[in-house]
Write an enzyme that holds these catalytic residues in place. Structure first.
Site, PDB file in Angstrom:
ATOM      1  N   LYS A  35      -3.770  19.146  -4.410  1.00 29.42           N
ATOM      2  CA  LYS A  35      -3.700  18.285  -3.222  1.00 29.42           C
ATOM      3  C   LYS A  35      -2.865  17.039  -3.521  1.00 29.42           C
ATOM      4  CE  LYS A  35      -7.994  15.997  -4.530  1.00 29.42           C
ATOM      5  NZ  LYS A  35      -9.351  15.577  -4.132  1.00 29.42           N
ATOM      6  N   TYR A 255       6.761 -14.736  -9.383  1.00 29.59           N
ATOM      7  CA  TYR A 255       6.148 -15.322  -8.197  1.00 29.59           C
ATOM      8  C   TYR A 255       4.889 -16.113  -8.549  1.00 29.59           C
ATOM      9  CZ  TYR A 255       9.142 -12.535  -5.120  1.00 29.59           C
ATOM     10  OH  TYR A 255      10.208 -11.994  -4.454  1.00 29.59           O
TER      11      TYR A 255
END
Length: 363
Positions: A35, A255
């Site tokens: 899956k 950042y």
């Protein structure tokens, strides 16, 4: 053009990992769980590498349809089952087996007039508290299924283990005992074990096993790596340095300036970020291999780049190879540094990462 970030997939490792499943569960049939696009490795690629298994399992019907359209003829079980009569029509057209886990599904099946068209697994909720009938409701659901003309072949039974990744947790033997006790007087094949069940719980080995993450070389146990379990990782993630520059004591990197340079050092910028699937919340100190040697991540992970401290590699230069994870740097370790699980990392590789398929992952 040389790709900035790329993943190398070692298809030989898939075959090796399947042999580990067979060694642990020699008497069981294998339903390989592929899956979520083969856990991020490519649905059709992994199905092809696992062509010798007894069946495939996918989460949703569209994944099963992709397998059928690609020519795969093995039995395919859809673990979430069908949600509507329209879904069921597609299952019948493509020859997909289904999980039955709800009364709504029973009502849809009871209304159908087709005869012996659909393979069914009856899902029993033994403690996961997700999909499935409670043990007290199994007898009634089973009898209703037996009356459905559409069902082909014997009804089979499945449950899912909630805590099998913790070998000290008593819930797994409780689930197994409840499953076996509930089905004591019912005929039909059984399936209990996921990857953790295959590797850690002998009593979970029933007629079928459903290995998932172990097929990709990843450990289902948080305290171990796949390599420690005899598995081979299928995916390696790589990039390269695109800049090298000095950083002075007291300067911040990235950042929000979350990392401040304690002393003069050499900074490397790597062309990979969360836009490629590298974990956004990897902490400073997360290991990265530059030229095959460990260096620490510094500063925040951004969309396209990460920064590393090259103090131990003063001769590093732009273009030098970088490894984000592979056999030498386990994805399990990177996941731990990002407070997540390795499933999320391999499933999260984005479309802009170039995929390179090789029979061995030599970098």
């Amino acid at each position: 053009m040389t790709p900035a970030a790329y993943a190398v997939l070692n298809t030989e490792a898939v075959t090796h990992n399947l042999s580990v499943v067979r060694r642990h569960a020699p008497a069981a049939k294998i339903m390989a769980v592929i899956k979520a696009n083969g856990y991020g490795h490519g649905l059709l690629r992994i199905a092809d590498a696992l062509a010798g298994v007894d069946a495939f399992a996918v989460a949703r019907g569209d994944e099963g349809i992709r397998l059928r359209k690609a020519g795969f003829t093995q039995p395919v079980t859809v673990l979430e089952g069908f949600r509507s009569g329209e879904d069921l029509d597609a299952f019948l057209q493509q020859g997909l087996d289904t999980i039955v886990h709800s009364y709504q599904q029973l009502e849809i099946l009871e209304a159908r007039e087709e005869t012996e068209k659909l393979g069914v697994w009856l899902k029993i909720d033994t403690g996961m508290n997700r999909l499935g009938f409670r043990p007290a409701d199994v007898a009634g659901a089973y009898q209703r299924l037996r009356q459905c003309r559409i069902i082909s072949g014997p009804i089979r039974f499945m449950t899912h283990l909630a805590n099998a990744d913790d070998k000290a947790d008593p819930k797994t033997p409780q689930q197994i005992a409840l499953f076996n006790d509930t089905l004591e007087n019912f005929p039909g094949e059984r399936s209990i074990a996921n990857s953790a069940g295959v590797l850690g719980w002998q009593e979970a080995l029933a007629d079928w096993v459903r290995p998932g993450v172990m097929l990709y070389g990843i450990s289902p146990f948080p305290e171990l790596t796949g390599r420690e379990l005899g598995l081979k990782p299928v995916m390696g993630l790589y990039s390269q340095l695109i800049a090298v520059k000095p950083v002075h004591q007291g300067e911040t990197v990235g950042y929000s300036g979350t990392w401040r340079c304690p002393e003069e050092t050499l900074l490397g910028v790597v062309a990979v970020g969360y836009g490629d699937g590298y974990p956004r919340y990897a902490k400073a100190g997360t290991p990265v291999l530059v030229n095959g040697r460990r260096v620490p991540l510094i500063g925040r992970v951004s969309m396209d780049m990460i920064t590393v401290d090259l103090a131990s590699q003063p001769d590093a230069k732009p273009g030098d190879p970088v490894t984000l994870w592979n056999e030498a740097l386990p994805v399990e370790e990177i996941a731990h540094c990002a407070d997540t699980i390795p499933y999320t990392l391999v499933c999260g590789i984005t479309q802009r990462v170039q995929i390179i398929e090789r029979e061995s992952d030599a970098q």
